[in-house]
Design a protein around this motif. Structure first.
Motif, PDB file in Angstrom:
ATOM      1  N   VAL A 163       0.838  -1.203   0.000  1.00 53.72           N
ATOM      2  CA  VAL A 163       0.000   0.000   0.000  1.00 53.72           C
ATOM      3  C   VAL A 163       0.868   1.245   0.000  1.00 53.72           C
ATOM      4  O   VAL A 163       0.637   2.194  -0.759  1.00 53.72           O
ATOM      5  CB  VAL A 163      -0.948  -0.004   1.214  1.00 53.72           C
ATOM      6  CG1 VAL A 163      -1.675   1.332   1.335  1.00 53.72           C
ATOM      7  CG2 VAL A 163      -1.956  -1.145   1.100  1.00 53.72           C
ATOM      8  N   ARG A 164       1.879   1.265   0.853  1.00 52.38           N
ATOM      9  CA  ARG A 164       2.776   2.423   0.920  1.00 52.38           C
ATOM     10  C   ARG A 164       3.478   2.653  -0.422  1.00 52.38           C
ATOM     11  O   ARG A 164       3.675   3.789  -0.839  1.00 52.38           O
ATOM     12  CB  ARG A 164       3.814   2.213   2.027  1.00 52.38           C
ATOM     13  CG  ARG A 164       3.259   2.355   3.435  1.00 52.38           C
ATOM     14  CD  ARG A 164       4.399   2.539   4.433  1.00 52.38           C
ATOM     15  NE  ARG A 164       3.895   2.755   5.783  1.00 52.38           N
ATOM     16  CZ  ARG A 164       3.926   1.841   6.755  1.00 52.38           C
ATOM     17  NH1 ARG A 164       4.420   0.640   6.505  1.00 52.38           N
ATOM     18  NH2 ARG A 164       3.467   2.122   7.956  1.00 52.38           N
ATOM     19  N   ALA A 165       3.881   1.568  -1.073  1.00 48.32           N
ATOM     20  CA  ALA A 165       4.568   1.705  -2.358  1.00 48.32           C
ATOM     21  C   ALA A 165       3.648   2.311  -3.410  1.00 48.32           C
ATOM     22  O   ALA A 165       4.062   3.169  -4.198  1.00 48.32           O
ATOM     23  CB  ALA A 165       5.069   0.341  -2.820  1.00 48.32           C
ATOM     24  N   LEU A 166       2.385   1.886  -3.420  1.00 45.00           N
ATOM     25  CA  LEU A 166       1.428   2.456  -4.367  1.00 45.00           C
ATOM     26  C   LEU A 166       1.229   3.938  -4.121  1.00 45.00           C
ATOM     27  O   LEU A 166       1.195   4.753  -5.057  1.00 45.00           O
ATOM     28  CB  LEU A 166       0.087   1.723  -4.257  1.00 45.00           C
ATOM     29  CG  LEU A 166       0.006   0.339  -4.909  1.00 45.00           C
ATOM     30  CD1 LEU A 166      -1.285  -0.364  -4.484  1.00 45.00           C
ATOM     31  CD2 LEU A 166       0.054   0.454  -6.428  1.00 45.00           C
ATOM     32  N   LEU A 167       1.084   4.314  -2.848  1.00 45.46           N
ATOM     33  CA  LEU A 167       0.854   5.721  -2.531  1.00 45.46           C
ATOM     34  C   LEU A 167       2.095   6.563  -2.811  1.00 45.46           C
ATOM     35  O   LEU A 167       1.977   7.705  -3.268  1.00 45.46           O
ATOM     36  CB  LEU A 167       0.430   5.861  -1.067  1.00 45.46           C
ATOM     37  CG  LEU A 167      -0.932   5.233  -0.727  1.00 45.46           C
ATOM     38  CD1 LEU A 167      -1.225   5.388   0.754  1.00 45.46           C
ATOM     39  CD2 LEU A 167      -2.041   5.849  -1.557  1.00 45.46           C
ATOM     40  N   ALA A 168       3.266   6.018  -2.548  1.00 46.43           N
ATOM     41  CA  ALA A 168       4.498   6.760  -2.843  1.00 46.43           C
ATOM     42  C   ALA A 168       4.626   7.000  -4.346  1.00 46.43           C
ATOM     43  O   ALA A 168       5.026   8.082  -4.790  1.00 46.43           O
ATOM     44  CB  ALA A 168       5.709   5.993  -2.326  1.00 46.43           C
ATOM     45  N   LYS A 185      -6.209   2.026  -6.237  1.00 47.45           N
ATOM     46  CA  LYS A 185      -5.737   0.656  -6.064  1.00 47.45           C
ATOM     47  C   LYS A 185      -5.297   0.420  -4.630  1.00 47.45           C
ATOM     48  O   LYS A 185      -5.567  -0.649  -4.055  1.00 47.45           O
ATOM     49  CB  LYS A 185      -4.562   0.392  -7.021  1.00 47.45           C
ATOM     50  CG  LYS A 185      -4.018  -1.036  -6.954  1.00 47.45           C
ATOM     51  CD  LYS A 185      -5.055  -2.045  -7.369  1.00 47.45           C
ATOM     52  CE  LYS A 185      -4.473  -3.452  -7.382  1.00 47.45           C
ATOM     53  NZ  LYS A 185      -5.505  -4.476  -7.732  1.00 47.45           N
ATOM     54  N   ALA A 186      -4.663   1.419  -4.025  1.00 45.43           N
ATOM     55  CA  ALA A 186      -4.255   1.296  -2.620  1.00 45.43           C
ATOM     56  C   ALA A 186      -5.474   1.120  -1.726  1.00 45.43           C
ATOM     57  O   ALA A 186      -5.474   0.290  -0.804  1.00 45.43           O
ATOM     58  CB  ALA A 186      -3.455   2.522  -2.196  1.00 45.43           C
ATOM     59  N   GLN A 187      -6.535   1.887  -1.984  1.00 44.98           N
ATOM     60  CA  GLN A 187      -7.756   1.752  -1.187  1.00 44.98           C
ATOM     61  C   GLN A 187      -8.374   0.366  -1.361  1.00 44.98           C
ATOM     62  O   GLN A 187      -8.833  -0.249  -0.401  1.00 44.98           O
ATOM     63  CB  GLN A 187      -8.764   2.826  -1.590  1.00 44.98           C
ATOM     64  CG  GLN A 187     -10.119   2.694  -0.899  1.00 44.98           C
ATOM     65  CD  GLN A 187     -10.030   2.872   0.601  1.00 44.98           C
ATOM     66  OE1 GLN A 187      -9.756   3.944   1.098  1.00 44.98           O
ATOM     67  NE2 GLN A 187     -10.278   1.803   1.352  1.00 44.98           N
ATOM     68  N   GLU A 188      -8.363  -0.141  -2.582  1.00 48.71           N
ATOM     69  CA  GLU A 188      -8.912  -1.469  -2.839  1.00 48.71           C
ATOM     70  C   GLU A 188      -8.152  -2.532  -2.050  1.00 48.71           C
ATOM     71  O   GLU A 188      -8.746  -3.429  -1.437  1.00 48.71           O
ATOM     72  CB  GLU A 188      -8.840  -1.775  -4.334  1.00 48.71           C
ATOM     73  CG  GLU A 188      -9.382  -3.140  -4.719  1.00 48.71           C
ATOM     74  CD  GLU A 188      -9.167  -3.462  -6.187  1.00 48.71           C
ATOM     75  OE1 GLU A 188      -9.108  -4.659  -6.527  1.00 48.71           O
ATOM     76  OE2 GLU A 188      -9.036  -2.508  -6.995  1.00 48.71           O
ATOM     77  N   LEU A 189      -6.820  -2.431  -2.049  1.00 49.65           N
ATOM     78  CA  LEU A 189      -6.012  -3.392  -1.296  1.00 49.65           C
ATOM     79  C   LEU A 189      -6.296  -3.297   0.196  1.00 49.65           C
ATOM     80  O   LEU A 189      -6.428  -4.317   0.888  1.00 49.65           O
ATOM     81  CB  LEU A 189      -4.524  -3.151  -1.561  1.00 49.65           C
ATOM     82  CG  LEU A 189      -3.986  -3.555  -2.938  1.00 49.65           C
ATOM     83  CD1 LEU A 189      -2.519  -3.172  -3.052  1.00 49.65           C
ATOM     84  CD2 LEU A 189      -4.164  -5.044  -3.175  1.00 49.65           C
ATOM     85  N   MET A 190      -6.392  -2.059   0.719  1.00 52.91           N
ATOM     86  CA  MET A 190      -6.652  -1.884   2.149  1.00 52.91           C
ATOM     87  C   MET A 190      -8.012  -2.463   2.529  1.00 52.91           C
ATOM     88  O   MET A 190      -8.172  -3.040   3.602  1.00 52.91           O
ATOM     89  CB  MET A 190      -6.558  -0.404   2.522  1.00 52.91           C
ATOM     90  CG  MET A 190      -5.134   0.129   2.496  1.00 52.91           C
ATOM     91  SD  MET A 190      -4.950   1.814   3.142  1.00 52.91           S
ATOM     92  CE  MET A 190      -5.779   2.767   1.873  1.00 52.91           C
ATOM     93  N   ALA A 304     -15.648   0.366  -2.205  1.00 59.55           N
ATOM     94  CA  ALA A 304     -15.803  -0.522  -1.049  1.00 59.55           C
ATOM     95  C   ALA A 304     -16.966  -1.489  -1.256  1.00 59.55           C
ATOM     96  O   ALA A 304     -16.868  -2.681  -0.935  1.00 59.55           O
ATOM     97  CB  ALA A 304     -16.022   0.309   0.213  1.00 59.55           C
ATOM     98  N   GLU A 305     -18.071  -0.987  -1.812  1.00 62.52           N
ATOM     99  CA  GLU A 305     -19.224  -1.851  -2.075  1.00 62.52           C
ATOM    100  C   GLU A 305     -18.884  -2.924  -3.106  1.00 62.52           C
ATOM    101  O   GLU A 305     -19.284  -4.082  -2.967  1.00 62.52           O
ATOM    102  CB  GLU A 305     -20.397  -1.003  -2.562  1.00 62.52           C
ATOM    103  CG  GLU A 305     -20.992  -0.097  -1.492  1.00 62.52           C
ATOM    104  CD  GLU A 305     -22.044   0.853  -2.051  1.00 62.52           C
ATOM    105  OE1 GLU A 305     -22.222   0.875  -3.291  1.00 62.52           O
ATOM    106  OE2 GLU A 305     -22.705   1.553  -1.254  1.00 62.52           O
ATOM    107  N   SER A 306     -18.145  -2.531  -4.143  1.00 61.23           N
ATOM    108  CA  SER A 306     -17.750  -3.493  -5.182  1.00 61.23           C
ATOM    109  C   SER A 306     -16.815  -4.561  -4.626  1.00 61.23           C
ATOM    110  O   SER A 306     -16.932  -5.746  -4.958  1.00 61.23           O
ATOM    111  CB  SER A 306     -17.079  -2.761  -6.348  1.00 61.23           C
ATOM    112  OG  SER A 306     -17.958  -1.831  -6.934  1.00 61.23           O
ATOM    113  N   THR A 307     -15.881  -4.114  -3.766  1.00 58.67           N
ATOM    114  CA  THR A 307     -14.942  -5.067  -3.166  1.00 58.67           C
ATOM    115  C   THR A 307     -15.677  -6.065  -2.281  1.00 58.67           C
ATOM    116  O   THR A 307     -15.379  -7.264  -2.284  1.00 58.67           O
ATOM    117  CB  THR A 307     -13.872  -4.324  -2.349  1.00 58.67           C
ATOM    118  OG1 THR A 307     -13.221  -3.365  -3.177  1.00 58.67           O
ATOM    119  CG2 THR A 307     -12.839  -5.294  -1.794  1.00 58.67           C
TER     120      THR A 307
END
Length: 365
Positions: A163-168, A185-190, A304-307
Motif C-alpha cells: 500500500v505504501r509503495a502504491l501511494l508513494a 488501487k491502494a484503497q482497494e487493497l486496504m 468498497a461496495e464493489s470489493t
C-alpha cells in the motif's frame, strides 16, 4: 521580579502576544535573568504541562499546537518542558502527572534552556511567557486517543508495504490520472486486507482513536477529505476547528489505512488545485477541495461496495462488519456525545467543477 509580575505576564500572553512581549521587556531589561525568574517559570510550567496532559493533549498534539501558535523558540521551550516533565516521573503515567520539580541539576531548567539556544534574557523571557501562555489557553479535549497496542495482529508488514509503495508512486507521479488510479488501487487493497482481517479475528480489538492535524488554509475543506476516507475505511471522524485537527475513531489497522490514504490524497489534491490554471482565488480553491473530497468519497464508497460484493465470503462478512460498525459508533458517541454537523460553503462554481473533474480521473475499478 515578583510572582505577581510573572503571573500578569502569563495572563497577558494568553490574551495578546504583543502585551506579553511588553511584559517581557519590562521583566528582563538587562543582560541577566532577574533573580527568581527561572524558578518561577519552572514552578509555573510543571502544573501547566500536567494540566494539558490530563486534558487529553498528547506530546505530538503539543508540538503541533506550538508550531501553529507560537514561534520556534517558544515551541522549543514547550517541548523541552514536556520532556523534562516526563523525565521527572514515571513516563508511563505522563497523563496523570501533576506539578513536579523536574530539573535534576542545581541550575533551573529555564537557565539551561536559554543558554542552549543562546538567547538574551529578553528573548528568553518572551519565549517562555508565550510558551506558558499557550499552555494556559489549551482547552480540555476529553479522553486522549488510546495508545497504539504493542503489536498488531491484522495487516502484516508486506501488505502494508504494498500500500505504501502504491501511494508513494502516486505522490511522485506527474500525471494526475495515474496518481489517482494508484490511490484507488491502494484503497482497494486496504479494503481487501481489512475484510481478511475481520474474518480471521475472533474478537477484534476495541476501537481506538487518533488525531490527524491539518495545515492551513482551508482546513474545513480538508477535514471533509479525512471524513470521507475514514468512512470508506469503517471509521468515524470529527473536526476540531479551534485547533485544526480531526479525531478518527476505528480499529488500529483501519486508522493506519486512514492516515496513509489521507496524507497521500491531501498532497495530490493540493497539487492538482495549485496546478489548475483556471483559478487562484480563495473561493475557487476552497470549492475545489470540497468538490474533490465529495467526489472522492462517492467513488471510495462505490469501490468498497464493489470489493465487498466480489469477496468470496461476503455472506460471512456482512454480520461481522455490522457488529464492527456498532462498536465504532458506540465508541465515537462515548468520546464525542455533543457532535454538531456543520456545512462547508461553496462559493465558486468553477472551483466545484474543477475539483470534481480532478477526482473523476481516479479509476476506482
Amino acid at each position: 521580579m515578583s510572582e505577581t509580575d510573572f503571573r500578569d505576564a502569563l495572563l497577558a500572553a494568553a490574551q495578546d502576544p504583543e502585551r506579553a512581549r511588553q511584559h517581557a521587556r519590562r521583566i528582563a531589561p538587562g543582560f541577566e535573568l532577574p533573580a527568581g525568574l527561572a524558578e518561577a517559570a519552572d514552578r509555573a510550567a510543571g502544573p501547566l504541562i500536567g494540566r494539558a496532559c490530563r486534558g487529553g493533549w498528547l506530546p505530538e498534539d503539543l508540538r503541533q499546537a506550538a508550531s501553529r501558535r507560537v514561534d520556534e523558540f517558544a515551541g522549543s521551550y514547550v517541548l523541552d518542558a514536556l520532556a523534562a516533565h516526563a523525565t521527572a516521573g514515571d513516563p508511563r503515567s505522563l497523563a496523570e502527572a501533576g506539578a513536579v520539580r523536574w530539573w535534576t541539576d542545581a541550575e533551573p531548567h529555564l537557565t539551561q534552556w536559554a543558554a542552549k539556544h543562546i538567547l538574551t534574557p529578553a528573548e528568553a523571557v518572551t519565549a517562555v511567557i508565550e510558551a506558558l501562555g499557550l499552555l494556559l489557553t489549551l482547552p480540555v479535549l476529553g479522553t486522549a486517543p488510546h495508545p497504539r497496542p504493542a503489536a498488531h495482529h491484522g495487516v502484516d508488514g508486506k501488505k502494508l508495504g504494498r500500500v505504501r509503495a502504491l501511494l508513494a508512486k502516486a505522490e511522485s507521479s506527474s500525471f494526475p490520472e495515474e496518481a489517482e488510479a494508484l490511490s484507488a488501487k491502494a484503497q482497494e487493497l486496504m479494503t481487501r486486507y481489512a475484510f481478511d482481517r475481520v474474518l480471521v479475528e475472533a474478537a477484534p480489538d476495541m476501537p481506538s482513536s487518533r488525531r490527524i492535524w491539518l495545515d492551513t488554509p482551508y482546513t474545513d475543506a480538508k477535514s471533509l477529505l479525512v471524513h470521507v476516507v475514514a468512512q470508506a475505511n469503517r471509521c468515524r471522524a470529527v473536526f476540531d476547528s479551534r485547533w485544526d485537527f480531526v479525531t478518527v475513531v476505528g480499529d488500529e489497522d483501519d486508522l493506519d489505512a486512514v492516515a496513509l490514504l489521507t496524507t497521500s490524497l491531501l498532497l495530490q489534491a493540493t497539487r492538482a488545485m495549485i496546478a489548475d490554471p483556471a483559478g487562484r482565488s480563495r473561493p475557487f480553491r476552497k470549492s475545489f477541495l470540497v468538490a474533490y473530497a465529495t467526489r472522492i468519497g462517492e467513488r471510495l464508497e462505490k469501490a468498497a461496495e464493489s470489493t465487498l460484493a466480489a469477496a468470496p465470503d461476503s455472506a460471512d462478512l456482512l454480520p461481522v462488519l455490522a457488529s464492527h460498525d456498532k462498536q465504532v459508533a458506540a465508541t465515537f458517541t462515548s468520546l464525542f456525545p455533543d457532535v454538531v454537523n456543520k456545512s462547508v460553503t461553496v462559493r465558486s462554481h468553477e472551483g466545484w467543477g474543477a475539483g470534481r473533474k480532478a477526482a473523476d480521473r481516479a479509476r476506482l475499478r
